[in-house]
Design a protein around this motif. Structure first.
Motif, PDB file in Angstrom:
ATOM      1  N   THR A 168       0.831  -0.954  -0.089  1.00 40.41           N
ATOM      2  CA  THR A 168       0.226   0.304  -0.366  1.00 40.41           C
ATOM      3  C   THR A 168       0.761   1.413  -0.163  1.00 40.41           C
ATOM      4  O   THR A 168       0.476   2.437  -0.229  1.00 40.41           O
ATOM      5  CB  THR A 168      -0.973   0.102   1.415  1.00 40.41           C
ATOM      6  OG1 THR A 168      -1.733  -1.302   1.741  1.00 40.41           O
ATOM      7  CG2 THR A 168      -1.522   0.854   1.236  1.00 40.41           C
ATOM      8  N   VAL A 169       1.812   0.916   1.152  1.00 45.53           N
ATOM      9  CA  VAL A 169       2.681   2.106   0.755  1.00 45.53           C
ATOM     10  C   VAL A 169       3.257   2.217  -0.344  1.00 45.53           C
ATOM     11  O   VAL A 169       3.381   3.597  -0.851  1.00 45.53           O
ATOM     12  CB  VAL A 169       4.114   2.349   1.892  1.00 45.53           C
ATOM     13  CG1 VAL A 169       4.610   2.712   1.612  1.00 45.53           C
ATOM     14  CG2 VAL A 169       3.685   2.007   3.216  1.00 45.53           C
ATOM     15  N   THR A 170       3.736   1.746  -1.120  1.00 50.01           N
ATOM     16  CA  THR A 170       4.727   1.754  -2.388  1.00 50.01           C
ATOM     17  C   THR A 170       3.720   2.624  -3.424  1.00 50.01           C
ATOM     18  O   THR A 170       4.363   3.214  -3.764  1.00 50.01           O
ATOM     19  CB  THR A 170       5.420   0.509  -2.817  1.00 50.01           C
ATOM     20  OG1 THR A 170       4.531  -0.887  -2.812  1.00 50.01           O
ATOM     21  CG2 THR A 170       6.446   0.308  -1.846  1.00 50.01           C
ATOM     22  N   GLN A 171       2.647   1.586  -3.284  1.00 48.13           N
ATOM     23  CA  GLN A 171       1.343   2.177  -4.467  1.00 48.13           C
ATOM     24  C   GLN A 171       1.559   3.885  -3.830  1.00 48.13           C
ATOM     25  O   GLN A 171       0.712   4.183  -5.190  1.00 48.13           O
ATOM     26  CB  GLN A 171       0.374   0.944  -4.418  1.00 48.13           C
ATOM     27  CG  GLN A 171       0.191  -0.374  -4.885  1.00 48.13           C
ATOM     28  CD  GLN A 171      -0.523  -0.792  -4.523  1.00 48.13           C
ATOM     29  OE1 GLN A 171      -1.789  -1.373  -3.811  1.00 48.13           O
ATOM     30  NE2 GLN A 171      -0.463  -2.202  -5.150  1.00 48.13           N
ATOM     31  N   ASN A 172       1.219   4.093  -2.663  1.00 47.54           N
ATOM     32  CA  ASN A 172       0.942   5.814  -2.788  1.00 47.54           C
ATOM     33  C   ASN A 172       1.821   6.494  -3.250  1.00 47.54           C
ATOM     34  O   ASN A 172       1.528   7.182  -3.998  1.00 47.54           O
ATOM     35  CB  ASN A 172       0.627   5.389  -1.489  1.00 47.54           C
ATOM     36  CG  ASN A 172      -0.325   4.807  -1.083  1.00 47.54           C
ATOM     37  OD1 ASN A 172      -2.074   4.713  -1.590  1.00 47.54           O
ATOM     38  ND2 ASN A 172      -0.452   4.965   0.008  1.00 47.54           N
ATOM     39  N   MET A 173       3.720   5.787  -2.778  1.00 46.57           N
ATOM     40  CA  MET A 173       4.411   6.590  -4.060  1.00 46.57           C
ATOM     41  C   MET A 173       4.609   6.726  -5.002  1.00 46.57           C
ATOM     42  O   MET A 173       5.007   7.301  -5.654  1.00 46.57           O
ATOM     43  CB  MET A 173       5.960   5.496  -2.921  1.00 46.57           C
ATOM     44  CG  MET A 173       5.508   6.089  -1.109  1.00 46.57           C
ATOM     45  SD  MET A 173       7.318   4.854  -0.929  1.00 46.57           S
ATOM     46  CE  MET A 173       9.088   5.736  -1.728  1.00 46.57           C
ATOM     47  N   GLN A 202      10.543   4.582  -9.875  1.00 44.83           N
ATOM     48  CA  GLN A 202       9.297   3.848 -10.213  1.00 44.83           C
ATOM     49  C   GLN A 202      10.130   2.640 -10.668  1.00 44.83           C
ATOM     50  O   GLN A 202       9.232   1.663 -10.005  1.00 44.83           O
ATOM     51  CB  GLN A 202       8.984   5.464 -11.829  1.00 44.83           C
ATOM     52  CG  GLN A 202       7.724   6.143 -11.495  1.00 44.83           C
ATOM     53  CD  GLN A 202       6.953   6.207 -10.461  1.00 44.83           C
ATOM     54  OE1 GLN A 202       6.320   4.890 -10.997  1.00 44.83           O
ATOM     55  NE2 GLN A 202       6.570   6.731  -9.283  1.00 44.83           N
ATOM     56  N   GLU A 203      11.060   2.812 -11.402  1.00 47.15           N
ATOM     57  CA  GLU A 203      11.191   1.354 -11.573  1.00 47.15           C
ATOM     58  C   GLU A 203      12.086   0.457 -10.442  1.00 47.15           C
ATOM     59  O   GLU A 203      11.624  -0.427 -10.331  1.00 47.15           O
ATOM     60  CB  GLU A 203      13.102   2.037 -12.359  1.00 47.15           C
ATOM     61  CG  GLU A 203      13.517   0.301 -12.607  1.00 47.15           C
ATOM     62  CD  GLU A 203      14.596   1.001 -13.479  1.00 47.15           C
ATOM     63  OE1 GLU A 203      15.579  -0.658 -13.856  1.00 47.15           O
ATOM     64  OE2 GLU A 203      14.955   2.177 -14.021  1.00 47.15           O
TER      65      GLU A 203
END
Length: 241
Positions: A69-74, A84-85
């Motif tokens: 969830t955190v990475t998707q928000n980032m 992004q990569e």
């Protein structure tokens, strides 16, 4: 030889014969009691291990979901565009990790359902589910030597049975199939076929393999208590039900 006389010697011989028969029955009952106790102990151990594994697997899965969830928000944040990569690789790693956790959970569920420690009463059971559990528990035995072909009747009715004992039968048949393929000398992978069908109020379970089969002279002994053709230590997990 059968005793046919009616004199004192004949009566004594019959008494001795009856005594020997009763001793054999007692020895058989004691042997079965020890075997049953062993199954119950193993079932309790399996259930305990399954419970201990399930708890950390659950919070690992929850933490992975939080990280995702955190990475998707980032990834949606423009200030993190340079990452992004890296975040895509992290998301892929999290997906693989969650699949692994799910696999652990499936194994744990199968172990808990399979063990049924102390259960001896008959009740309505799903035979397809029992076979799925046995295949999951025995996966480490067959996955390196065989591929699996399942054909389960989706409309199979529940069966009134002692599912704990049937679990042991299914497990032994599957493991034996893997061992038969392993020792056949044929190239890997072999195949294990598991099917369920119903006909005229009966349920039929078939488990077969592409090994070499059993010698005809041994067929009459396959139901003898503790009979096995395997070397010591090879009969996993139980030599005979």
């Amino acid at each position: 030889m059968p005793v046919t006389g009616n004199d004192e010697i004949g009566e004594m011989a019959r008494a001795v014969e009856q005594f020997m028969s009763e001793r054999q029955q007692l020895a058989k009952a004691q042997q079965e009691a020890v075997h049953t106790a062993r199954f119950v102990a193993v079932g309790q151990l399996a259930a305990g291990i399954a419970h201990e594994i399930n708890t950390p697997a659950q919070y690992i899965g929850d933490n992975l979901q939080c990280i995702r969830t955190v990475t998707q928000n980032m990834a949606k944040d423009q200030t993190c565009s340079a990452w992004q990569e890296d975040m895509a690789e992290v998301d892929a790693a999290i997906s693989e990790s969650r699949e692994g956790v799910k696999h652990i959970s499936d194994i744990v569920t199968s172990m808990k359902e399979f063990s049924h420690p102390g259960v001896t009463d008959r009740f309505e059971a799903d035979i397809n589910r029992a076979l799925e559990n046995a295949l999951t528990v025995a996966q480490n035995q067959w996955k390196h030597v065989a591929t699996l072909e399942k054909n389960f009747d989706p409309d199979l009715p529940h069966l009134l049975c002692d599912i704990g004992k049937l679990n042991q039968v299914f497990l032994n048949l599957i493991v034996n199939a893997a061992h038969a393929i392993e020792t056949s000398g044929k190239p890997y992978p072999g195949k294990i076929f598991v099917t369920t069908t119903q006909s005229q109020g009966s349920i039929e379970v078939r488990i077969s393999d592409t090994g070499t089969g059993i010698d005809k002279e041994l067929c009459e002994r396959i139901f003898d208590p503790f009979f096995t053709t395997k070397e010591p230590g090879k009969a996993w997990p139980f030599a005979k039900i």
